[in-house]
Write an enzyme that holds these catalytic residues in place. Structure first.
Site, mmCIF file in Angstrom:
data_model
loop_
_atom_site.group_PDB
_atom_site.id
_atom_site.type_symbol
_atom_site.label_atom_id
_atom_site.label_comp_id
_atom_site.label_asym_id
_atom_site.label_seq_id
_atom_site.Cartn_x
_atom_site.Cartn_y
_atom_site.Cartn_z
ATOM 1 N N GLY A 55 5.163 5.286 8.208
ATOM 2 C CA GLY A 55 6.613 5.483 8.187
ATOM 3 C C GLY A 55 7.017 6.338 9.360
ATOM 4 O O GLY A 55 6.175 7.012 9.969
ATOM 5 N N CYS A 82 -1.597 6.050 8.329
ATOM 6 C CA CYS A 82 -0.699 6.738 9.256
ATOM 7 C C CYS A 82 0.114 7.827 8.529
ATOM 8 O O CYS A 82 -0.456 8.781 8.041
ATOM 9 C CB CYS A 82 0.186 5.710 9.964
ATOM 10 S SG CYS A 82 0.994 6.373 11.409
ATOM 11 N N TYR A 83 1.430 7.654 8.389
ATOM 12 C CA TYR A 83 2.213 8.666 7.655
ATOM 13 C C TYR A 83 1.623 8.879 6.265
ATOM 14 O O TYR A 83 1.600 10.001 5.745
ATOM 15 C CB TYR A 83 3.675 8.207 7.539
ATOM 16 C CG TYR A 83 4.537 9.150 6.716
ATOM 17 C CD1 TYR A 83 5.122 10.267 7.296
ATOM 18 C CD2 TYR A 83 4.738 8.925 5.341
ATOM 19 C CE1 TYR A 83 5.892 11.142 6.546
ATOM 20 C CE2 TYR A 83 5.510 9.794 4.584
ATOM 21 C CZ TYR A 83 6.082 10.907 5.192
ATOM 22 O OH TYR A 83 6.843 11.765 4.443
ATOM 23 N N HIS A 169 -3.680 1.519 12.213
ATOM 24 C CA HIS A 169 -3.089 0.449 11.390
ATOM 25 C C HIS A 169 -4.035 -0.743 11.262
ATOM 26 O O HIS A 169 -4.110 -1.572 12.159
ATOM 27 C CB HIS A 169 -1.771 -0.005 12.017
ATOM 28 C CG HIS A 169 -0.706 1.022 11.897
ATOM 29 N ND1 HIS A 169 0.123 1.102 10.806
ATOM 30 C CD2 HIS A 169 -0.360 2.050 12.715
ATOM 31 C CE1 HIS A 169 0.945 2.117 10.950
ATOM 32 N NE2 HIS A 169 0.675 2.711 12.102
ATOM 33 N N GLU A 171 -3.661 -3.272 9.406
ATOM 34 C CA GLU A 171 -2.968 -4.492 8.995
ATOM 35 C C GLU A 171 -2.511 -5.364 10.167
ATOM 36 O O GLU A 171 -2.177 -6.527 9.982
ATOM 37 C CB GLU A 171 -1.766 -4.134 8.112
ATOM 38 C CG GLU A 171 -0.618 -3.383 8.793
ATOM 39 C CD GLU A 171 -0.838 -1.864 8.886
ATOM 40 O OE1 GLU A 171 -1.991 -1.413 8.750
ATOM 41 O OE2 GLU A 171 0.152 -1.145 9.125
ATOM 42 N N GLY A 224 18.989 -27.337 -1.087
ATOM 43 C CA GLY A 224 18.035 -28.356 -0.640
ATOM 44 C C GLY A 224 16.971 -27.735 0.246
ATOM 45 O O GLY A 224 15.981 -28.371 0.576
ATOM 46 N N ASP A 227 13.560 -22.361 -0.220
ATOM 47 C CA ASP A 227 13.650 -21.169 -1.065
ATOM 48 C C ASP A 227 14.476 -21.411 -2.329
ATOM 49 O O ASP A 227 14.020 -21.124 -3.440
ATOM 50 C CB ASP A 227 14.237 -19.993 -0.276
ATOM 51 C CG ASP A 227 13.447 -19.720 0.988
ATOM 52 O OD1 ASP A 227 12.287 -20.167 1.062
ATOM 53 O OD2 ASP A 227 13.990 -19.077 1.897
ATOM 54 N N LYS A 367 6.988 -16.677 3.133
ATOM 55 C CA LYS A 367 7.382 -18.091 3.206
ATOM 56 C C LYS A 367 6.228 -19.030 2.840
ATOM 57 O O LYS A 367 6.413 -19.981 2.090
ATOM 58 C CB LYS A 367 7.876 -18.399 4.623
ATOM 59 C CG LYS A 367 8.577 -19.727 4.742
ATOM 60 C CD LYS A 367 9.998 -19.598 4.274
ATOM 61 C CE LYS A 367 10.788 -20.862 4.451
ATOM 62 N NZ LYS A 367 12.199 -20.631 4.124
#
Ligand code: XMP
Length: 511
Positions: A55, A82-83, A169, A171, A224, A227, A367
């Protein structure tokens, strides 16, 4: 069966979505929650492990986001990134200080590879560092397990309490084998089994929706798109006919698309569907309008008006379903608030729809996970893997003012292009492809006749994020076939051009 859960406490870092994603890629369900989730709620969720995200704040700053110290007494393994690591250190009596210089970029990090967290790593690894503060003094019971030239405590741990901290990090892709650190945390430290698959999400979600909604009524605007379709089917599986879907067909969809949507939802899923054929109404509002932003605005507003009118006829409902997905969730207030997704990114929420609560069954999914859920639920593949289609539809692909005749020309040309791309097997590698009806007329010759007709432009791009992209190098024979079919089969088109501009400088759409 209850899934094993990794709780991700959100301290506002820009990579938080990625952490959730990486955990799920390891087949462990993860949930991102606000940093100040109460200790009771945390206990209730009974996670196998907790990750504190990074953060932008400083732990010693005023109003910096903090969680309660009690969290360290739960006996649940915690990984602070990190933070998150700095906060863990600060709360447990260590000292966090501002470094003289900000460290940013991929750094060589020396690590102690006997740590459970670094099992399988070399002694030196390239990880992304992005910080100004660092842990100067470790809290009691912690030992150092990693450092860089300028950051003496790049990794720390207290194995007895199962607390781990890393300044870098894992990730992001820049960190080589970063996911392996997450895997090590999940499997060596939290002892997860990794049996989460998307089908468990779908089944669990249906169950939760059943419990939440019971025999109350819900309303969903169906566009349509992927989502809203997946959200609608989840809801329908949970509450059946107590769900009503309103499908506003503005007449600006691709050829046959409106009917396809109706077929799937009304016939295949037996959903209470109200289709509003509002083409005339939209075309009337759009008559003579050439400016792209005005077109967008008109369509967005009109969409909301039509939706409202239909909703009013139904009277009060308890729940309004939104197809918000994880990337739509605003990062601003530490994951607390979410964008209300309008179906045309303009209008926002309908003002006068009478509902009590919003349900967003997909708000934790990425997604690709939404797509997998769609397949799992039996939604046809062509709908689930449909290329992105802008809310304002073909209105922004007819350049200049819109008429019904122009829409017909565009629908036919676009349908031929899509058909040939699919025949060539290119529909999965080209991320967005469509025809544009330019407002340019030019001279041609057909048989012995001089013609003066429209020019169709073909657009096809390859992209991962739709923010940048390159034009697709479609083989000439395919372009040739498309061009020949369009001029032969579509009235009032005598010329086809191919757009060879990347984004930037051009945008994907022409308007
Ligand atoms: P551009 O043209 O900005 O498009 O390169 C990037 C992506 O966004 C889509 N797009 C829209 N989607 N409403 C939408 O829902 C819009 O007004 C809109 N304009 C562009 C475009 O199709 C591409 O995927």
């Amino acid at each position: 069966m209850k899934n094993e859960l990794i709780l991700i406490l959100d301290f506002g870092g820009q990579y938080n979505q990625l952490i959730a994603r990486r955990v799920r890629e390891c087949h462990v369900y993860s949930e991102v929650v606000p940093f100040d989730l109460s200790i009771e709620k945390i206990k209730e969720k009974n996670p196998k492990g907790i990750i504190f995200t990074g953060g932008p704040a400083s732990v010693y700053g005023e109003n910096s986001p903090k969680c309660t110290k009690e969290i360290f007494e739960l006996g649940i393994p915690i990984l602070g990134i990190c933070y998150g690591m700095q906060l863990m250190s600060d709360l447990l009596g260590g000292k966090v200080t501002r470094a003289s210089k900000r460290e940013y970029g991929t750094m060589q990090v020396s690590i102690d590879n006997t740590s459970f967290l670094f099992k399988g790593f070399e002694n030196t690894n390239e990880f992304l560092m992005s910080h100004t503060d660092y842990v100067e003094v470790l809290p009691e019971g912690f030992k150092n397990t990693g450092s860089t030239l300028s950051c003496p405590n790049a990794a720390i741990e207290n194995t007895e309490k199962k607390l781990y901290g890393i300044q870098f990090h894992p990730e992001v892709n820049h960190s080589v084998n970063g996911t392996k650190i997450i895997e090590n945390f999940l499997f060596n430290i939290c002892h997860c089994t990794g049996d989460w698959i998307i089908s468990s999400f779908a089944q669990e979600s249906i169950q939760k929706l059943k419990e939440k909604i019971g025999d109350k009524k819900a309303l969903c605007a169906l566009s349509g798109g992927v989502d809203s379709s997946v959200a609608a089917v989840l809801l329908s599986k949970a509450i059946g006919k107590n769900l009503t879907c309103i499908f506003v067909d503005h007449g600006l969809l691709r050829k046959n698309e409106g009917d396809e949507v109706e077929e799937v939802f009304r016939n295949q899923f037996d959903i209470n569907l109200i289709r509003v054929n509002a083409k005339e109404r939209f075309l009337k509002k759009l008559a003579g309008i050439s400016d792209p932003e005005s077109k967008r605005k008109i369509i967005g507003e009109e969409f909301i008006r039509v939706f409202e009118e239909e909703a009013k006829k139904l009277g009060a409902v308890d729940f309004l379903v939104q197809g918000t997905i994880y990337p739509d969730v605003i990062e601003s207030g530490f994951g607390k608030s979410s964008v209300i997704k309008s179906h045309h990114n303009v209008g926002g929420l309908p003002d006068y729809v009478d509902f009590k609560e919003i349900v967003e069954p997909l708000r934790d999914l990425f997604k690709d996970e939404v797509r997998k859920t769609g397949i799992e639920l039996g939604i046809p593949e062509n709908l689930v893997y449909r290329q992105p289609f802008p809310g304002p539809g073909l209105a922004i692909r007819v350049i200049g003012d819109i008429t019904d005749d122009k829409l017909t020309i565009l629908k036919e040309a676009d349908s031929i292009f899509r058909e040939e791309i699919a025949n060539a097997g290119l529909h999965k590698s080209i991320h967005q492809y469509f025809a544009v009806l330019t407002n340019l007329k030019s001279v041609g010759v057909m048989g012995d006749e001089r013609t003066y007709d429209y020019t169709i432009a073909l657009r096809a791009v390859e992209t991962t994020d739709f923010m940048t992209g390159t034009w697709s190098k479609i083989p000439y024979p395919i372009l040739e076939k498309v061009s020949s079919r369009i001029v032969n089969e579509v009235n009032h088109v005598n010329r086809v051009v191919y757009d060879i501009t990347s984004k930037p400088p051009a945008t994907i759409e022409w308007e």
